[in-house]
Enzyme design. Structure first.
Site, PDB file in Angstrom:
ATOM      1  N   HIS A  13       1.867   9.715  -2.538  1.00 15.53           N
ATOM      2  CA  HIS A  13       2.290   8.309  -2.556  1.00 15.53           C
ATOM      3  C   HIS A  13       1.169   7.322  -2.918  1.00 15.53           C
ATOM      4  O   HIS A  13       1.447   6.314  -3.562  1.00 15.53           O
ATOM      5  CB  HIS A  13       3.032   7.912  -1.262  1.00 15.53           C
ATOM      6  CG  HIS A  13       2.178   7.591  -0.086  1.00 15.53           C
ATOM      7  ND1 HIS A  13       1.841   8.524   0.864  1.00 15.53           N
ATOM      8  CD2 HIS A  13       1.594   6.432   0.312  1.00 15.53           C
ATOM      9  CE1 HIS A  13       1.095   7.951   1.790  1.00 15.53           C
ATOM     10  NE2 HIS A  13       0.926   6.678   1.481  1.00 15.53           N
TER      11      HIS A  13
ATOM     12  N   HIS B 139      -6.257   4.503   0.510  1.00 20.70           N
ATOM     13  CA  HIS B 139      -6.029   4.163   1.917  1.00 20.70           C
ATOM     14  C   HIS B 139      -5.846   5.389   2.818  1.00 20.70           C
ATOM     15  O   HIS B 139      -5.784   5.264   4.034  1.00 20.70           O
ATOM     16  CB  HIS B 139      -4.894   3.126   2.088  1.00 20.70           C
ATOM     17  CG  HIS B 139      -3.490   3.643   1.933  1.00 20.70           C
ATOM     18  ND1 HIS B 139      -2.879   3.779   0.707  1.00 20.70           N
ATOM     19  CD2 HIS B 139      -2.558   4.012   2.846  1.00 20.70           C
ATOM     20  CE1 HIS B 139      -1.634   4.214   0.884  1.00 20.70           C
ATOM     21  NE2 HIS B 139      -1.422   4.370   2.180  1.00 20.70           N
ATOM     22  N   HIS B 140      -5.780   6.598   2.212  1.00 23.92           N
ATOM     23  CA  HIS B 140      -5.740   7.812   3.045  1.00 23.92           C
ATOM     24  C   HIS B 140      -6.958   8.714   2.830  1.00 23.92           C
ATOM     25  O   HIS B 140      -6.976   9.843   3.314  1.00 23.92           O
ATOM     26  CB  HIS B 140      -4.456   8.602   2.785  1.00 23.92           C
ATOM     27  CG  HIS B 140      -3.247   7.932   3.368  1.00 23.92           C
ATOM     28  ND1 HIS B 140      -3.063   7.772   4.735  1.00 23.92           N
ATOM     29  CD2 HIS B 140      -2.178   7.349   2.777  1.00 23.92           C
ATOM     30  CE1 HIS B 140      -1.911   7.136   4.948  1.00 23.92           C
ATOM     31  NE2 HIS B 140      -1.363   6.845   3.768  1.00 23.92           N
TER      32      HIS B 140
ATOM     33  N   ASP C  92      -4.239   0.084   9.526  1.00 25.27           N
ATOM     34  CA  ASP C  92      -3.029   0.899   9.333  1.00 25.27           C
ATOM     35  C   ASP C  92      -2.887   1.883  10.500  1.00 25.27           C
ATOM     36  O   ASP C  92      -1.814   2.010  11.107  1.00 25.27           O
ATOM     37  CB  ASP C  92      -3.145   1.649   7.995  1.00 25.27           C
ATOM     38  CG  ASP C  92      -1.828   2.261   7.515  1.00 25.27           C
ATOM     39  OD1 ASP C  92      -0.767   1.886   8.047  1.00 25.27           O
ATOM     40  OD2 ASP C  92      -1.874   3.117   6.610  1.00 25.27           O
TER      41      ASP C  92
ATOM     42  N   HIS D 158       0.804  -1.230   0.000  1.00 22.93           N
ATOM     43  CA  HIS D 158       0.000   0.000   0.000  1.00 22.93           C
ATOM     44  C   HIS D 158       0.840   1.285   0.000  1.00 22.93           C
ATOM     45  O   HIS D 158       0.428   2.301  -0.525  1.00 22.93           O
ATOM     46  CB  HIS D 158      -0.975   0.014   1.185  1.00 22.93           C
ATOM     47  CG  HIS D 158      -0.301   0.102   2.513  1.00 22.93           C
ATOM     48  ND1 HIS D 158       0.399  -0.953   3.044  1.00 22.93           N
ATOM     49  CD2 HIS D 158      -0.193   1.113   3.398  1.00 22.93           C
ATOM     50  CE1 HIS D 158       0.902  -0.597   4.209  1.00 22.93           C
ATOM     51  NE2 HIS D 158       0.558   0.655   4.447  1.00 22.93           N
ATOM     52  N   ASP D 159       2.046   1.235   0.589  1.00 20.70           N
ATOM     53  CA  ASP D 159       2.889   2.441   0.649  1.00 20.70           C
ATOM     54  C   ASP D 159       4.025   2.415  -0.363  1.00 20.70           C
ATOM     55  O   ASP D 159       4.992   3.150  -0.220  1.00 20.70           O
ATOM     56  CB  ASP D 159       3.463   2.595   2.064  1.00 20.70           C
ATOM     57  CG  ASP D 159       2.505   3.341   2.989  1.00 20.70           C
ATOM     58  OD1 ASP D 159       1.588   4.030   2.475  1.00 20.70           O
ATOM     59  OD2 ASP D 159       2.677   3.249   4.216  1.00 20.70           O
TER      60      ASP D 159
ATOM     61  N   LYS E 264       5.824   5.433  -1.826  1.00 20.32           N
ATOM     62  CA  LYS E 264       6.800   6.245  -1.083  1.00 20.32           C
ATOM     63  C   LYS E 264       8.186   6.174  -1.712  1.00 20.32           C
ATOM     64  O   LYS E 264       9.079   6.908  -1.316  1.00 20.32           O
ATOM     65  CB  LYS E 264       6.852   5.795   0.376  1.00 20.32           C
ATOM     66  CG  LYS E 264       5.645   6.272   1.171  1.00 20.32           C
ATOM     67  CD  LYS E 264       5.803   5.932   2.621  1.00 20.32           C
ATOM     68  CE  LYS E 264       4.567   6.380   3.395  1.00 20.32           C
ATOM     69  NZ  LYS E 264       4.609   5.881   4.762  1.00 20.32           N
TER      70      LYS E 264
HETATM   71 FE   LIG Z   1       0.219   5.420   3.229  1.00 22.10          FE
END
Ligand SMILES: [Fe+2]
Length: 339
Positions: free
Chosen positions: A222, A246-247, A275, A193-194, A197
Site C-alpha cells: 500500500h 511510513h512503514h 500513526d 498516507h494509506d 489501501k
Molecule cells: Fe499504512
C-alpha cells in the site's frame, strides 16, 4: 472589442474603492471584457462580499477610509478560505512606499492611477488564469482527500484517524522545528498516507484475524501504490516520501524499502510515530484502546527494539505530556489503523 478574445478567461472580480467614479470606471472596463464585477465601497464591505460570493480576483484601492487597502489585503491573505485569491492594489503613481507596504501585505500585483486600460486587462487576465490553475490543483487535491477518506470510511475502527494524524503530525513537526513546507506535507500525508489501501481487498483490510503471508504481501504494497496514486500532483512532492516510507523502521526491518535510520525521511519518521500512537490509543478489533501512559510505554519498548527514531519519540512524549488534556487523548474514543 475584446482584447485577445480567444485567450480571455472569465471570472468574478471584486472591485473595492470608496470613490464611485473609480469603481464605475473599472466596472465598465472589466464587464466589457466579459468579467462579472461586484463592487464594494469600503474595506469591511469588501470582506463581506468575499464571504458571500465566489471571487476570482480582488482589486483594492489603497486609500479607503476606516480600513485601507493594505489592511483588507492582509485579512484576505491571512484567511485560509481566501488567501489563494489574487489581490491587486491600486496605488498613486510611483509611490514606492505604498508598493513596499503592499508587498508586506502579500499583494499579488499593483496598478497605478490613472489606470491604464491595456495594463489593467493584461494583469487581470494573467492573474485570473493563475487562479484558475490553482483551483484545478485544489480540485485534484480534494479528489485525493475524498478518496483517502472513503477508504478510511470502509473500516468502522478508523473513524477520524486521517484527521487526527494530520493534526498530530503537524503539531509534532512544529515542535521539532520543521519548515512550513514540511508541516504542510505532514498535514496532507496525515490524510492520504494509506490511500494505497484502495488496492487491498476489503476482506484483508477488515480481517479480524492474523493475515496469511500472501495477504501480508498485498497489504505491504500500500505505501508504493499510494505513492503512485499521488505522484502526478506536483504540490505533493514532499508528501510522496512520507507515503512511501511510513512503514520503514529505524532498524531497517520495515517495508517497502527496508531503509535504516536517518535514510528514512524525517517527515516519515514523524508520521509513523503518531500513526502508531493513534493505533495504540484507539479501539481495534483485537484490543481495547490503551491509556496514554500504556501507549507511550509500549512505544518505548518498540524504540528500544530499534523500530522508531528515539529522538523524535522523546520529543513526541514531551509534547504529549505537556499538552492540554484533550490533545492526543481525543482519539481514545474512536478507532485507528496502524497496519
Ligand atoms: Fe499504512
Amino acid at each position: 472589442m475584446l482584447l485577445h478574445p480567444k485567450a480571455v478567461p472569465t471570472g468574478t472580480i471584486l472591485v473595492a474603492d470608496d470613490q464611485a467614479p473609480n469603481r464605475e470606471l473599472l466596472e465598465e472596463l472589466l464587464t466589457t471584457q466579459g468579467f462579472t464585477v461586484i463592487t464594494a465601497s469600503n474595506g469591511a464591505e469588501a470582506l463581506d462580499q468575499l464571504r458571500q460570493s465566489s471571487v476570482d480576483l480582488v482589486i483594492l484601492d489603497v486609500m479607503m477610509p476606516h480600513m485601507n487597502g493594505f489592511e483588507v489585503c492582509r485579512e484576505i491573505k491571512a484567511n485560509p478560505d481566501t488567501y489563494l485569491i489574487p489581490v491587486v492594489l491600486v496605488t498613486a503613481l510611483s509611490d514606492k512606499q505604498d508598493r513596499i507596504e503592499g508587498l508586506r501585505a502579500n499583494a499579488d500585483d499593483f496598478l497605478t492611477r490613472p489606470v491604464d486600460r491595456v495594463e489593467l486587462l493584461v494583469r487581470v487576465q494573467s492573474l485570473i488564469k493563475l487562479k484558475q490553475r490553482t483551483d484545478e490543483l485544489e480540485r485534484a487535491e480534494s479528489v485525493l482527500f475524498a478518496l483517502a477518506r472513503s477508504i478510511e470510511g470502509k473500516d468502522p475502527y478508523t473513524g477520524g484517524h486521517c484527521e487526527r494524524l494530520a493534526e498530530y503530525s503537524a503539531s509534532l513537526g512544529q515542535h521539532l522545528g520543521l519548515t512550513d513546507e514540511q508541516i504542510t506535507a505532514l498535514r496532507r500525508a496525515g490524510v492520504v498516507h494509506d490511500i494505497g489501501k484502495i488496492a487491498v481487498p476489503d476482506s484483508i483490510i477488515l480481517k479480524p484475524a492474523s493475515l496469511t503471508p500472501e495477504e501480508w504481501k498485498l497489504m505491504r504494497e500500500h505505501p508504493v501504490v499510494g505513492e503512485r496514486i499521488c505522484a502526478p500532483l506536483k504540490s505533493f512532492r514532499l508528501v510522496l516520501p512520507i507515503i512511501r516510507h511510513h512503514h520503514d523502521k529505524f532498524d531497517g526491518s520495515g517495508y517497502p524499502d527496508g531503509l535504516r535510520g536517518e535514510n528514512i525521511p524525517v517527515t516519515a519518521r514523524v508520521l509513523q510515530i503518531v500513526d502508531v500512537y493513534d493505533a495504540l490509543t484507539t479501539v481495534r478489533p483485537y484490543k481495547p484502546a490503551f491509556s496514554i501512559t500504556d501507549a507511550l510505554q509500549t512505544m518505548k519498548l518498540e524504540v528500544a527494539k530499534g523500530w522508531w527514531d528515539a529522538q523524535i519519540f522523546d520529543q513526541f512524549e514531551q509534547l504529549v505530556r505537556t499538552s492540554t488534556a484533550d490533545f492526543l487523548a481525543r482519539g481514545a474514543a474512536a478507532g485507528g489503523v496502524g497496519i
